[in-house]
Design a protein around this motif. Structure first.
Motif, PDB file in Angstrom:
ATOM      1  N   SER A   1       0.353   2.466  -9.190  1.00 15.51           N
ATOM      2  CA  SER A   1       0.325   1.039  -9.109  1.00 15.51           C
ATOM      3  C   SER A   1       1.216   0.569  -8.077  1.00 15.51           C
ATOM      4  CB  SER A   1       0.785   0.570 -10.540  1.00 15.51           C
ATOM      5  OG  SER A   1      -0.262   0.774 -11.589  1.00 15.51           O
ATOM      6  N   VAL A   2       2.253   1.205  -7.858  1.00  8.93           N
ATOM      7  CA  VAL A   2       3.346   0.761  -6.929  1.00  8.93           C
ATOM      8  C   VAL A   2       2.572   0.944  -5.585  1.00  8.93           C
ATOM      9  CG1 VAL A   2       5.443   0.973  -5.782  1.00  8.93           C
ATOM     10  CG2 VAL A   2       5.242   1.062  -8.305  1.00  8.93           C
ATOM     11  N   ALA A   3       2.196   2.180  -5.369  1.00  4.68           N
ATOM     12  CA  ALA A   3       1.272   2.492  -4.458  1.00  4.68           C
ATOM     13  C   ALA A   3       0.291   1.540  -3.666  1.00  4.68           C
ATOM     14  CB  ALA A   3       0.788   3.932  -4.107  1.00  4.68           C
ATOM     15  N   LEU A   4      -0.631   1.299  -4.890  1.00  9.51           N
ATOM     16  CA  LEU A   4      -1.726   0.078  -4.477  1.00  9.51           C
ATOM     17  C   LEU A   4      -1.047  -1.397  -4.160  1.00  9.51           C
ATOM     18  CD1 LEU A   4      -4.709  -0.566  -4.574  1.00  9.51           C
ATOM     19  CD2 LEU A   4      -4.174  -1.056  -7.089  1.00  9.51           C
ATOM     20  N   GLY A   5      -0.062  -1.677  -5.121  1.00 10.98           N
ATOM     21  CA  GLY A   5       0.417  -2.911  -4.700  1.00 10.98           C
ATOM     22  C   GLY A   5       1.023  -3.013  -3.285  1.00 10.98           C
ATOM     23  N   GLY A   6       1.769  -2.002  -2.944  1.00 13.67           N
ATOM     24  CA  GLY A   6       2.390  -1.792  -1.619  1.00 13.67           C
ATOM     25  C   GLY A   6       1.122  -2.068  -0.537  1.00 13.67           C
ATOM     26  N   VAL A   7       0.155  -1.356  -0.603  1.00 16.46           N
ATOM     27  CA  VAL A   7      -0.798  -1.091   0.499  1.00 16.46           C
ATOM     28  C   VAL A   7      -1.590  -2.364   0.341  1.00 16.46           C
ATOM     29  CG1 VAL A   7      -3.122  -0.413   0.982  1.00 16.46           C
ATOM     30  CG2 VAL A   7      -1.522   1.245   0.005  1.00 16.46           C
ATOM     31  N   MET A   8      -1.740  -3.202  -0.638  1.00 18.87           N
ATOM     32  CA  MET A   8      -2.301  -4.508  -0.648  1.00 18.87           C
ATOM     33  C   MET A   8      -1.273  -5.599   0.016  1.00 18.87           C
ATOM     34  SD  MET A   8      -5.266  -4.085  -1.301  1.00 18.87           S
ATOM     35  CE  MET A   8      -6.213  -2.768  -1.838  1.00 18.87           C
TER      36      MET A   8
END
Length: 514
Positions: free
Chosen positions: A498-505
């Motif tokens: 979730s943190v990775a996806l949020g960071g990418v977005m």
């Protein structure tokens, strides 16, 4: 007192839910105010007859117009239509710079043709001859000619294979060419796959531009300006890296759809393929008039020399001659990025230039239509066009599901899927996961087809559920699973993802604003 692991806690009292709703309402208002503003419906203005033709071409996609400029040259006459804005406020004019995308390939090809005419290179010159310092992994790559590069017959892939094809960038709408290895490095490892057959290659055109720069001992941006742009008077055409890395002032900033900014493409070494190149309708009118009159340098590039990808099309150097039927036979090229589209075509003493800064308004369908092509689909039927109903159906699950799951968890004290008991790990992981998916929805969803208030309400719902979770925190177990080690491991993976996806977005959203 220690909380028993699998005891279902008492429901939160109404006062807690009231406070949570107030927090959620405040979060929803803030989210709505911070959400990128959508574009007002563009009004087309200009020549009445051309306005009607453009309106017919974009029928069903009017709401997707961010900015649009269409000009038709007919002998000594010029008819023009503009609509929308460059950046949400500044109206489109003939001097507004747009990303060219692959339309700039014709400038590279005409530079090649002009250099052939002046004896500074030849069409059968090979990459091995131009790049003697490159250790080619394949002798076949070294034998590729400049003509094969300019006609997409080199067998080189669209992009270097080590890039992975830009799939992540396509999802996040970021520049897929930034951060690529140096061209010579990719060229050294390249192995042609379909040499002798038509296979569109941005990689090939980037290599062609670098080859011409080496032949002339002049940086590509200076070379194409000396050979093609300056003689025609195209002073409003920009190449990033030619003295500036800044987007041109007043530019029509790219949008994936109306109101949704996309990241401009800036990879300087890929300028010969149309990356980081900008032009105006006024400059392109000068260009097509020079082509029509025969005064354009490198005009031999327009002459067909190969069969094209379909029977109706033959290839020159970059230019494509396409028979659309009913006497409409256009020498043309189109281009596009993740936020702009462009089209240019000539036939006898007529020409069309169409520029858009919305990916959902594909000018490759507008240009032929206004030139009278009889069987051209409308913009609504373009491959990248997404029907409003489909866009809504794709966006809503990304918004409603993240809002529903944490609210249901706090209301039921069990997960909606799997009926797992509420515990502290789920109080943390569920809102974080929901927030990450909502950020993905903001970046990839359609907010022309979906009311933006839906996203704001979903943010409010997640914030409210997090507030209720905070009340439950001291009243529930840290890990209420039967197999605690597995639950803990899945929690760690879930939060990390979730943190990775949020960071990418978040990075993608910030990049779109630069």
């Amino acid at each position: 007192m220690r909380v028993r692991a699998r005891v279902r806690p008492a429901p939160a009292p109404l006062r807690v839910w009231g406070t949570a709703l107030a927090i959620g309402a405040a979060a929803a208002v803030a989210a709505y105010l911070l959400m990128p503003a959508g574009a007002a419906r563009a009004e087309l203005t200009g020549d009445p007859e051309l306005t009607a033709a453009v309106a017919e071409a974009i029928e069903g996609r009017e709401a997707q117009v961010q900015g649009l400029s269409v000009t038709v040259v007919d002998g000594d006459e010029t008819r023009a239509v503009v609509g929308g804005t460059a950046d949400g406020t500044a109206p489109i004019t003939a001097d507004t710079p747009f990303e060219t995308g692959s339309v700039f390939k014709v400038m590279t090809a005409m530079t090649l043709a002009d250099m052939v005419e002046t004896g500074d290179t030849s069409l059968d010159r090979t990459l091995g001859e131009v790049f003697p310092d490159v250790a080619f992994a394949s002798p076949e790559t070294a034998s590729i000619t400049l003509e094969e590069l300019a006609t997409h017959h080199s067998g080189l892939p669209r992009m270097p294979l080590e890039t992975g094809g830009g799939l992540v960038e396509a999802f996040t709408l970021k520049d897929p060419y930034r951060g690529l290895p140096p061209l010579e490095e990719s060229l050294a490892s390249a192995v042609p796959q379909t040499r002798g057959e038509w296979a569109y290659s941005n990689f090939g055109f980037a290599v062609l531009g670098e080859a011409l720069a080496r032949e002339a001992d002049t940086p590509y941006p200076d070379l194409v300006r000396q050979r093609v742009l300056a003689p025609i008077g195209m002073d409003g055409t920009f190449i990033l890296g030619a003295g500036t890395d800044a987007i041109p002032a007043g530019a029509a900033l790219p949008h994936s759809e109306a109101g949704a900014r996309a990241q401009p493409w800036r990879a300087v070494p890929w300028a010969p393929a149309g990356i980081g190149t900008w032009t105006t309708t006024a400059d392109m009118e000068r260009f097509v008039r020079a082509v029509i009159s025969g005064d354009a340098p490198g005009a031999a590039a327009l002459e067909p020399v190969h069969d094209g990808p379909v029977p109706e099309t033959r290839l020159g150097l970059a230019w494509m001659t396409t028979d659309f039927g009913d006497g409409v036979r256009l020498v043309q090229h189109s281009g596009g990025t993740f936020g702009s589209t462009a089209f240019v075509a000539v036939q006898d003493d007529r020409a069309v230039i169409a520029l858009s800064n919305s990916m959902q308004v594909d000018t490759a369908y507008v240009g032929p239509h206004v030139m009278g092509a009889p069987a051209v689909d409308s913009v609504a039927e373009a491959p990248l066009a997404v029907a409003p109903g489909t866009a809504l159906a794709m966006t809503l699950p990304l918004v409603l599901v993240p809002a529903l799951l944490p609210v249901a968890l706090m209301a039921r004290r069990r997960t909606l899927i799997g009926q797992r008991p509420l515990d502290r790990l789920r109080v943390v992981s569920m809102p974080i996961g929901a927030a990450a998916v909502l950020l993905a929805a903001l970046r990839t969803g359609s907010w022309v087809s979906t009311p933006p208030v839906v996203w704001a309400l979903a943010v409010g719902a997640v914030a409210a559920s997090a507030a209720v979770g905070a009340w439950y925190w001291p009243r529930i177990a840290g890990n209420a699973a039967r197999f605690r080690w597995l639950h803990a491991a899945l929690f760690a993976v879930s939060v990390a993802a979730s943190v990775a996806l949020g960071g990418v977005m978040v990075e993608a959203l910030l990049a779109a604003g630069r």
